[in-house]
Design a protein around this motif. Structure first.
Motif, short mmCIF file in Angstrom:
data_model
loop_
_atom_site.label_atom_id
_atom_site.label_comp_id
_atom_site.label_asym_id
_atom_site.label_seq_id
_atom_site.Cartn_x
_atom_site.Cartn_y
_atom_site.Cartn_z
N ILE A 172 10.43 8.59 2.19
CA ILE A 172 9.80 7.58 1.36
C ILE A 172 10.00 6.21 1.98
CG2 ILE A 172 9.76 6.52 -0.93
CD1 ILE A 172 10.99 9.20 -1.96
N GLN A 232 10.33 2.52 1.49
CA GLN A 232 10.70 1.68 0.35
C GLN A 232 10.57 0.20 0.70
OE1 GLN A 232 14.28 2.90 -1.96
NE2 GLN A 232 14.53 4.47 -0.41
N THR A 284 7.29 10.56 -5.36
CA THR A 284 6.48 10.56 -4.14
C THR A 284 7.35 11.13 -3.03
OG1 THR A 284 5.10 9.22 -2.68
CG2 THR A 284 7.12 8.19 -3.47
N GLY A 285 6.77 11.39 -1.86
CA GLY A 285 7.55 11.95 -0.77
C GLY A 285 8.05 13.34 -1.07
N SER A 323 4.91 12.27 2.98
CA SER A 323 5.42 10.90 2.96
C SER A 323 4.89 10.18 1.73
CB SER A 323 4.99 10.15 4.22
OG SER A 323 3.58 10.11 4.30
N GLY A 324 5.53 9.07 1.39
CA GLY A 324 5.10 8.29 0.24
C GLY A 324 5.68 6.89 0.32
N LYS A 325 5.22 6.03 -0.59
CA LYS A 325 5.68 4.65 -0.59
C LYS A 325 6.17 4.27 -1.97
CE LYS A 325 4.30 -0.02 0.89
NZ LYS A 325 3.23 -0.83 1.52
#
Length: 381
Positions: A220, A222, A336-337, A342-344
């Motif tokens: 993630i 961040q 998320t992630g 993947s994620g934010k």
């Protein structure tokens, strides 16, 4: 390691492949073979670590070859803390079970909706996913019986205890047969979880998946933005529009804030819905369904309502308000992630939040860049 090495049948391996699971995650590698051997399990694993599939897959396999039940005596009972998680877990059973030669009827039951349809659907149910209060209502109405339960699963047991379900859980335990398999999952190992372990589990296999093993924070991205309280609303809308966010989960601290944020988003041309405990179950189900399908790009939720929001490729999470504890922060951004994607995660930090945010970073063991937005015109947002 591959799923084929865990002892699953060919039909379940095909179901796993259809769900596009590339490989088993750490909790699945340990739990699936142990559950197939009939062992009791105590699993400590964060949300997003793959624990639901780790018990769903072997339980479905255990039903293969058995006669189909047509009674109201369920064989597998899964207890969960919230309505949304009940629906989510039952959907996982149904999705993996849809391709199996021997079908397994699964039903989710929870409060906040009429009990009569649930009572009617219980006939022939073999896997029952339930919140404790609604289950006791159904038992008192003689709509379901627990005398033939072979497998008990407690999912997110720590949350059930935190939400005050201990008395209800003990009543349910007293109605179960003594000979059964017990599977307990919790995000934390507290004194109360230890008590359940002592009284419920028999020589359990202990599985502990650290947060980084469960793939929660590491995939993630961040970032945090330093804003004034007055800027939070306009800056949120600026972020959503400037980054063209098509699916974003926004966390707030209260039901009132959720409704206010949604009102401002909609007024500014951003379709959004609120999800919190004061919404009817029908409204919550509809909001989640539209969010998952992409019809509503923004879902604004409180922590409790977020339980059960499981979207494999959710790209954005925004902390409009910081949570009270670092563990809740990790749980939030872990939406998320997930499953290797993947994620934010974005946090909006007011001057009053900065000390608390430093504590969260220290507990998490990860530094998050705090950006002071400059030269951004928030007029019109």
């Amino acid at each position: 390691m591959s799923f084929s090495s865990l002892g699953l049948s060919e039909s379940l391996l095909q179901a796993v492949a259809a769900q596009q699971y590339p490989h088993p995650y750490p909790v699945q590698q340990e739990a699936i073979p142990a559950i197939l051997k009939g062992r009791d399990i105590l699993g400590i694993a964060q949300t997003g670590s793959g624990k639901t599939a780790s018990f769903v897959l072997p339980i479905l396999q255990q039903f293969q070859g058995k006669a189909v039940s047509k009674s109201r005596r369920v064989k597998t009972l899964v207890l969960v803390p919230t309505r949304e998680l009940a629906v989510q877990v039952s959907e996982v059973f149904k999705s993996f079970g849809s391709q199996l030669p021997r079908k397994v009827k699964t039903l989710a039951v929870y409060g906040g909706v009429s009990i009569n349809p649930q009572m009617m659907q219980l006939q022939g149910t073999e896997v029952l996913v339930a919140t404790p209060g609604r289950l006791l209502d159904l038992i008192s109405s003689k709509a379901v019986h627990l005398s033939e339960v072979e497998t008990l699963v407690l999912d997110e047991a720590d949350k059930m205890l935190n939400l005050g379900f201990e008395e209800e859980m003990n009543k349910i335990f007293a109605l179960l047969p003594s000979q059964r398999q017990n599977i307990l999952f919790s995000a934390t190992l507290s004194n109360k979880i230890e008590d359940i372990r002592e009284n419920l589990l028999r020589d359990p296999v202990m599985i502990e998946i650290k947060a980084e093993e469960g793939l929660t924070p590491d995939l993630i991205s961040q970032v945090a933005y330093a804003v004034s309280p007055e800027q939070k609303g306009p800056f949120l809308r600026y972020l959503i529009k400037s980054e063209n966010m098509q699916q974003v989960l926004v966390f707030v601290s209260s039901t009132r804030t959720a409704d206010n944020v949604v009102g401002k988003l909609v007024k500014n041309g951003i379709p959004a819905a609120a999800m919190h405990s004061k919404k009817s179950q029908g409204a919550r189900t509809e909001a989640l369904s539209k969010f998952k399908s992409g019809k509503t790009p923004v879902l604004v939720a409180t922590d409790l309502a977020s339980r059960g929001i499981d979207i494999q490729f959710l790209p954005y999470v925004i902390n409009y308000d910081l949570p009270r504890s670092p563990k809740d922060y990790v749980h939030r951004i872990g939406r998320t992630g997930r499953a290797g994607a993947s994620g934010k995660a974005i946090s909006l930090i007011t001057p009053e939040d900065q000390h608390h945010f430093k504590i969260i970073q220290k507990k998490m063991g990860k530094q998050v860049e705090l950006i002071t937005p400059a030269d951004i015109d928030l007029k019109g947002y």
